[in-house]
Design an enzyme around this catalytic site. Structure first.
Site, PDB file in Angstrom:
ATOM      1  N   ASN A  16       0.833  -1.213   0.000  1.00  0.00           N
ATOM      2  CA  ASN A  16       0.000   0.000   0.000  1.00  0.00           C
ATOM      3  C   ASN A  16       0.865   1.260   0.000  1.00  0.00           C
ATOM      4  O   ASN A  16       0.538   2.247  -0.664  1.00  0.00           O
ATOM      5  CB  ASN A  16      -0.963   0.002   1.192  1.00  0.00           C
ATOM      6  CG  ASN A  16      -2.213  -0.805   0.901  1.00  0.00           C
ATOM      7  OD1 ASN A  16      -3.072  -0.388   0.112  1.00  0.00           O
ATOM      8  ND2 ASN A  16      -2.318  -1.979   1.506  1.00  0.00           N
ATOM      9  N   HIS A 107      -8.184  -0.971   5.779  1.00  0.00           N
ATOM     10  CA  HIS A 107      -8.488  -2.229   6.464  1.00  0.00           C
ATOM     11  C   HIS A 107      -9.099  -3.200   5.450  1.00  0.00           C
ATOM     12  O   HIS A 107      -9.979  -2.818   4.675  1.00  0.00           O
ATOM     13  CB  HIS A 107      -9.457  -1.981   7.624  1.00  0.00           C
ATOM     14  CG  HIS A 107      -9.741  -3.219   8.400  1.00  0.00           C
ATOM     15  ND1 HIS A 107      -8.834  -3.755   9.292  1.00  0.00           N
ATOM     16  CD2 HIS A 107     -10.802  -4.068   8.385  1.00  0.00           C
ATOM     17  CE1 HIS A 107      -9.336  -4.867   9.807  1.00  0.00           C
ATOM     18  NE2 HIS A 107     -10.529  -5.084   9.271  1.00  0.00           N
TER      19      HIS A 107
END
Ligand code: GAR
Length: 200
Positions: A16, A107
């Site tokens: 990420n 998440h």
């Protein structure tokens, strides 16, 4: 153009982090902070010439001094947004208040379902037919803050945690950079539990 200054906190692989570095045009990652000296994210920081600081929890007596060190680094780099990218520690309410609505997290589930660890396995065990990922602002709870963006993926009958995680990760790499782009455009308004996107 004055780019938004971002600090990224990671503990592991760093995919990420890499997506943010590569895909966000109106922000710049000023510093990567890792809590784990073996994090693979460190090599990505080197690859992109981004300063990287290892703040090893084991070297601090308590959580307060550990977080104080992280705050010092973020302030040194004049960071305006903190992006948690696979950062596997719960930040104290003191830390969260210090940077109120300036911390984002990604998440791997459709919150509020399956917060906490092993979200993809939790989804598989529960038997849901869709899952996905959520970008949210961080509040004092665990994965409870106001939701910015979500993306949905199907859960297939023959999925295991690895195949489902890989499908979700592809979406993470799209919505996290997009959420940061929107923040840098000043388009995210936190209104109670809701995040409104200006001119959506
Ligand atoms: C990502 O799937 C992220 O959503 C998850 O950890 C992985 C980190 O991967 N985060 C959490 O589970 C936080 N509770 P990455 O290091 O390759 O970005």
């Amino acid at each position: 153009m004055n780019k938004l200054k971002v600090g990224v906190l990671a503990s592991g692989r760093g995919s990420n982090f890499k997506a943010i570095v590569q895909k966000v045009d109106n922000a710049r990652v000023e510093v990567l902070i890792v809590d784990n000296p073996d994090a693979r994210a460190i090599a990505i920081a080197k690859e992109f010439d981004i300063p990287c600081k290892v703040v090893d929890r084991k070297k601090f007596d308590d959580k307060f001094s550990f977080e104080r060190e992280i705050i010092n680094i973020l302030e040194l780099y004049k960071v305006e947004l903190i992006a948690l990218a696979g950062f596997m520690r719960i930040l104290s309410s003191n830390f969260v208040e210090h940077f109120k609505w300036k911390i984002m997290n990604i998440h791997p589930s459709l919150l509020p379902s399956f917060p906490g660890l092993n979200a993809q396995k939790q989804a598989l065990d529960y038997g849901v037919k869709v899952s996905g990922c959520t970008v949210h602002f961080v509040d004092a709870g665990t994965d409870t803050g106001p939701i910015i963006l979500q993306s949905v993926v199907p859960v297939l009958d023959d999925d295991d945690p690895e195949t489902l995680s890989a499908r979700i990760l592809e979406e993470e790499h799209k919505i996290y950079p997009f959420a940061i782009t929107l923040f840098a455009q000043n388009r995210l308004i936190v209104d109670g539990r809701k995040v409104r996107i200006k001119d959506a």
